[in-house]
Design a protein around this motif. Structure first.
Motif, short mmCIF file in Angstrom:
data_model
loop_
_atom_site.label_atom_id
_atom_site.label_comp_id
_atom_site.label_asym_id
_atom_site.label_seq_id
_atom_site.Cartn_x
_atom_site.Cartn_y
_atom_site.Cartn_z
N ASP A 132 0.85 -1.19 0.00
CA ASP A 132 0.00 0.00 0.00
C ASP A 132 0.89 1.24 0.00
OD1 ASP A 132 -2.18 -1.72 0.34
OD2 ASP A 132 -2.13 -1.52 2.51
N ILE A 133 0.43 2.30 -0.67
CA ILE A 133 1.12 3.58 -0.56
C ILE A 133 0.09 4.69 -0.36
CG2 ILE A 133 3.05 2.83 -2.02
CD1 ILE A 133 1.89 4.94 -4.06
N PRO A 134 0.43 5.70 0.44
CA PRO A 134 -0.49 6.83 0.63
C PRO A 134 -0.29 7.89 -0.45
CG PRO A 134 1.39 7.06 2.09
CD PRO A 134 1.60 5.78 1.33
N ILE A 135 -1.39 8.48 -0.89
CA ILE A 135 -1.37 9.61 -1.82
C ILE A 135 -2.07 10.76 -1.13
CG2 ILE A 135 -2.08 10.45 -4.08
CD1 ILE A 135 -2.22 7.50 -4.97
N ASP A 136 -1.37 11.86 -0.91
CA ASP A 136 -1.93 13.02 -0.21
C ASP A 136 -2.30 14.10 -1.20
OD1 ASP A 136 -1.74 12.10 2.46
OD2 ASP A 136 0.42 12.46 2.42
N VAL A 137 -3.54 14.62 -1.05
CA VAL A 137 -4.02 15.73 -1.86
C VAL A 137 -4.34 16.89 -0.93
CG1 VAL A 137 -5.78 16.53 -3.48
CG2 VAL A 137 -4.99 14.15 -3.57
N THR A 138 -3.80 18.04 -1.24
CA THR A 138 -4.01 19.24 -0.42
C THR A 138 -4.74 20.30 -1.24
OG1 THR A 138 -1.99 18.82 0.84
CG2 THR A 138 -2.88 21.05 0.93
N TRP A 139 -5.73 20.93 -0.60
CA TRP A 139 -6.46 22.05 -1.21
C TRP A 139 -5.66 23.32 -0.95
CZ3 TRP A 139 -11.61 24.30 1.03
CH2 TRP A 139 -12.10 25.29 0.15
N ILE A 140 -5.22 23.96 -2.03
CA ILE A 140 -4.38 25.14 -1.88
C ILE A 140 -5.20 26.37 -1.51
CG2 ILE A 140 -2.71 26.63 -3.07
CD1 ILE A 140 -2.07 24.28 -4.90
N ARG A 141 -6.43 26.50 -2.03
CA ARG A 141 -7.32 27.63 -1.72
C ARG A 141 -6.68 28.98 -2.03
NH1 ARG A 141 -9.77 26.99 4.11
NH2 ARG A 141 -7.56 26.90 4.63
N ASN A 142 -6.16 29.12 -3.23
CA ASN A 142 -5.53 30.39 -3.61
C ASN A 142 -6.46 31.26 -4.45
OD1 ASN A 142 -5.50 28.96 -5.97
ND2 ASN A 142 -3.28 29.06 -6.28
N ARG A 143 -7.73 30.89 -4.53
CA ARG A 143 -8.71 31.75 -5.19
C ARG A 143 -10.09 31.42 -4.62
NH1 ARG A 143 -9.32 29.23 -11.32
NH2 ARG A 143 -9.77 27.06 -10.70
N SER A 144 -11.02 32.31 -4.82
CA SER A 144 -12.35 32.14 -4.25
C SER A 144 -13.19 31.20 -5.10
CB SER A 144 -13.06 33.50 -4.14
OG SER A 144 -13.20 34.08 -5.43
N GLY A 145 -14.24 30.66 -4.49
CA GLY A 145 -15.15 29.78 -5.22
C GLY A 145 -14.82 28.31 -5.01
N ASP A 146 -15.74 27.47 -5.45
CA ASP A 146 -15.56 26.03 -5.34
C ASP A 146 -14.55 25.54 -6.38
OD1 ASP A 146 -17.49 26.23 -3.43
OD2 ASP A 146 -19.11 25.46 -4.70
N SER A 147 -13.94 24.40 -6.07
CA SER A 147 -12.95 23.82 -6.99
C SER A 147 -13.16 22.31 -7.09
CB SER A 147 -11.52 24.09 -6.49
OG SER A 147 -11.27 25.47 -6.36
N GLU A 148 -12.73 21.76 -8.20
CA GLU A 148 -12.78 20.31 -8.36
C GLU A 148 -11.65 19.86 -9.27
OE1 GLU A 148 -16.00 19.81 -11.98
OE2 GLU A 148 -16.73 19.74 -9.91
N ALA A 149 -11.32 18.56 -9.12
CA ALA A 149 -10.23 17.97 -9.90
C ALA A 149 -10.45 16.46 -9.95
CB ALA A 149 -8.88 18.28 -9.28
N THR A 150 -9.67 15.82 -10.79
CA THR A 150 -9.65 14.36 -10.84
C THR A 150 -8.21 13.89 -10.65
OG1 THR A 150 -11.52 14.31 -12.38
CG2 THR A 150 -10.22 12.30 -12.17
N LEU A 151 -8.07 12.95 -9.74
CA LEU A 151 -6.77 12.31 -9.50
C LEU A 151 -6.71 11.06 -10.38
CD1 LEU A 151 -4.13 11.89 -7.84
CD2 LEU A 151 -5.55 10.62 -6.20
N PHE A 152 -5.70 10.99 -11.24
CA PHE A 152 -5.54 9.85 -12.15
C PHE A 152 -4.34 9.01 -11.71
CE2 PHE A 152 -7.66 12.98 -14.92
CZ PHE A 152 -8.75 12.21 -15.33
N ILE A 153 -4.53 7.69 -11.69
CA ILE A 153 -3.48 6.73 -11.34
C ILE A 153 -3.38 5.75 -12.50
CG2 ILE A 153 -2.71 4.99 -9.70
CD1 ILE A 153 -4.63 6.39 -7.66
N LYS A 154 -2.26 5.78 -13.23
CA LYS A 154 -2.13 5.01 -14.47
C LYS A 154 -1.09 3.91 -14.34
CE LYS A 154 -2.92 4.17 -18.88
NZ LYS A 154 -2.17 2.90 -18.95
N PRO A 155 -1.53 2.63 -14.37
CA PRO A 155 -0.57 1.54 -14.44
C PRO A 155 -0.14 1.27 -15.88
CG PRO A 155 -2.78 0.66 -14.26
CD PRO A 155 -2.92 2.16 -14.25
N LEU A 156 0.92 0.52 -16.04
CA LEU A 156 1.35 0.11 -17.38
C LEU A 156 0.26 -0.68 -18.06
CD1 LEU A 156 3.71 -0.21 -19.47
CD2 LEU A 156 4.27 -2.34 -18.27
N GLY A 157 0.08 -0.43 -19.35
CA GLY A 157 -0.91 -1.19 -20.11
C GLY A 157 -1.97 -0.31 -20.71
#
Length: 443
Positions: A405-430
């Motif tokens: 197992d490995i941990p992946i940390d995501v931090t919200w920077i909050r450097n602008r106003s309003g709501d934000s969203e993103a997608t975290l992609f994890i790509k294995p070989l293939g």
């Protein structure tokens, strides 16, 4: 005790006292039973992964050739991304690693800048972690010990100069390289082997030393003790390899190190000598010779057997061979059935969210489960790096071993106003779609 019982007891005592010598006499080299044929090549690698013998690389662009130990059939696999040769490849958790190798033409071949990884389940090549620039070399000995990869000796400048005595450790679970003590002697065109807690380096040469080539072979045997972290050199002459040669293959048989084939300045044809180092007393003996002398290839041990094939029949570049031999006490032996199963990659959550008052990061756990083969993770990235920041325990690409197992940390920077969203992609070989985690932040 009657006379008959006394004789039987004495025979068992003699057998126990001479295990290597007596057993070795029952073994010989036999032609590998096969349907089809491998591609002719030399300066190549040969490894076992699951139920497959995998023939990799060699001078020129060569496809992967795959021998199925359960059907005895050769098939063709994916071609490497570029020419690779002068390799001792290794298998770990079902992946094949090419580390101390070279590319390009003689005599100024170039060491690889990155580890290459072949996945035999997917039949795909991937680029692994970068090799430190000051530790790159080819024609080195490469082994696996306790889940880590070790690279011993080798040469920097093709066949001209730069033979080294380095020993390096690479941990696929952490992507970390570590420099270990140098061996007593520099050498290249060698393969190495591990018995118990000892790394054995024998044979090889210093290519280009004094303007020489085939004749610059090395006789002394060096042993690295993983427990003490120290090198020793076996006393001469008993500890010296009896037949000096380079371009050798090395394997383990009955808990001793076997050196197979090779090339030297003493003869035009490739060596067929097979010699075994008794680790318990540091002395060498001869085993039955190969049916066909060869150099520039690799050997593997399968249970109590050895397998070797391909390579060059004369010193230098040819003729390239396609034949394979098995060192066994029976002809056409059966190989164990140990198939590979790709481990399943999962994430601990399919979404994470932040609210206006929250501080710090959120953690997602990437896990490898329910299989015996590792995965190469090509990349982990966010599609919105303006509002979110990613923190990984190691740089991509990296290897995720079965059960790791490995941990992946995501931090919200909050450097602008309003709501934000993103997608975290994890790509294995293939060709599989990346794993994805939705990330949302609400002010």
């Amino acid at each position: 005790m009657d006379f008959k019982s006394l004789i039987i007891s004495l025979l068992f005592a003699i057998l126990a006292f001479f295990p290597t010598q007596v057993t070795a006499q029952t073994y010989n080299w036999h032609t590998l039973e096969a349907y089809g044929s491998a591609t002719e090549r030399h300066e190549n690698a040969l490894v076992q992964a699951g139920n497959k013998f995998i023939l990799i690389g060699g001078r020129g662009m060569k496809p992967v050739d795959i021998y199925d130990t359960q059907t005895n059939e050769w098939t063709e696999g994916a071609q490497p991304p570029f020419e690779i040769h002068h390799i001792q490849a290794v298998e770990l958790h079902g992946l094949v690693y090419v580390v101390g190798a070279m590319t390009g033409g003689w005599p100024y071949e170039t060491p690889l800048s990155h580890i290459l990884i072949y996945d035999p389940v997917l039949d795909k090549w991937g680029t692994g972690p970068e090799i430190p620039e000051n530790r790159r070399r080819g024609a080195a000995g490469t082994v696996v010990y306790n889940g880590k990869i070790y690279v011993a000796c080798g040469i920097i400048n093709g066949h001209t100069s730069g033979w080294v005595s380095w020993l390096d450790e690479f941990d696929p679970k952490t992507n970390l390289w570590r420099e270990l003590p140098n061996a007593p002697r520099s050498r290249d065109h060698l393969h190495a082997a591990v018995v118990d807690d000892k790394l054995v380096v024998a044979g090889g040469r210093r290519s280009g030393y004094g303007g020489g080539g085939f004749e610059t072979t090395i006789s002394e045997t060096n042993i690295y003790d993983f427990d003490t972290g120290e090198w020793t050199e076996l006393p001469s002459p008993d500890g010296d390899i009896p037949t000096e040669r380079a371009g050798i293959a090395a394997a383990v048989h009955q808990n001793n190190v076997v050196i197979i084939g090779g090339e030297s300045g003493s003869q035009q044809t490739a060596h067929n000598e097979v010699e075994v180092l008794d680790i318990s007393n540091g002395t060498w003996e001869s085993l039955p010779s190969l049916n066909r002398g060869r150099h520039g290839t690799q050997a593997i041990n399968v249970g109590d057997m050895l397998v070797v094939g391909a390579g060059s029949g004369d010193r230098g570049g040819g003729p390239e061979l396609t034949s394979f031999e098995v060192f066994s006490n029976i002809e056409n032996p059966e190989f164990p059935n140990n198939p590979l199963t790709k481990a399943e990659l999962t994430v601990s959550s399919e979404s994470i969210s932040f609210s206006g008052g929250e501080r710090g990061g959120k953690e997602v756990i990437l896990s490898s489960q329910n299989g015996n083969q590792a995965s190469l993770i090509s990349y982990i990235q966010l599609d919105n790096t303006t509002d979110f920041e990613l923190d990984l325990p190691m740089k991509t690409p990296f290897i995720l071993a079965p059960g790791q197992d490995i941990p992946i940390d995501v931090t919200w920077i909050r450097n602008r106003s309003g709501d934000s969203e993103a997608t975290l992609f994890i790509k294995p070989l293939g060709n599989a779609e990346p794993l994805s985690v939705e990330v949302k932040a609400i002010q």
